[in-house]
Design an enzyme around this catalytic site. Sequence first.
Site, short mmCIF file in Angstrom:
data_model
loop_
_atom_site.label_atom_id
_atom_site.label_comp_id
_atom_site.label_asym_id
_atom_site.label_seq_id
_atom_site.Cartn_x
_atom_site.Cartn_y
_atom_site.Cartn_z
CD GLU A 23 -3.01 -0.95 2.28
OE1 GLU A 23 -3.10 0.11 2.94
OE2 GLU A 23 -3.77 -1.92 2.47
CG HIS A 82 -4.72 4.03 2.58
ND1 HIS A 82 -5.74 4.77 3.14
CD2 HIS A 82 -5.17 2.75 2.55
CE1 HIS A 82 -6.74 3.97 3.45
NE2 HIS A 82 -6.44 2.74 3.09
CG HIS A 84 -7.53 -0.45 -0.13
ND1 HIS A 84 -8.84 -0.46 0.29
CD2 HIS A 84 -6.80 -0.04 0.94
CE1 HIS A 84 -8.90 -0.04 1.55
NE2 HIS A 84 -7.68 0.23 1.96
CG ASP A 95 -8.24 1.40 5.69
OD1 ASP A 95 -7.02 1.28 5.92
OD2 ASP A 95 -8.74 1.25 4.57
#
Length: 135
Positions: A23, A82, A84, A95
């Site tokens: 990630e 971020h 995925h 998260d």
Amino acid sequence: MVVIGTTVRKAVLEHAQQMAPEEACGVLGGQRCADRLQITRADPAENIADDPTAAYKVAPAVALKRIEQIENDGDDHLGFWHSHPASPAEPSVTDRAQAAWPGYTYLIVSLSDSPAVRAWKWTGETFAERQVSVE
């Protein structure tokens, strides 16, 4: 409404693709105007999570440095971003457990959704999706 510039969106997607299968992550900056956020920067940061293929973590000192730089440049700190790499652009269980900035936006980039960029506001209890417009 969250507005992200095409250049910023492209940079976030490219960084996420470069970091996959880990990630990618970073800090968001821009302008906050009433119910509208204008994301003009998505500064990358190293992912120091124990398992960066399943989670992200920005070192607190790095996050503060990025936030200070954003504010010193005259922008507002808007939140975090971020990726995925193999799951949808929605908050994961991890998260939700690690969210710590109520009122801030979490931009999530999915490489498995052709790719997709979605925004979520952390209320302190849950994530509420925010509409994203690319300009």
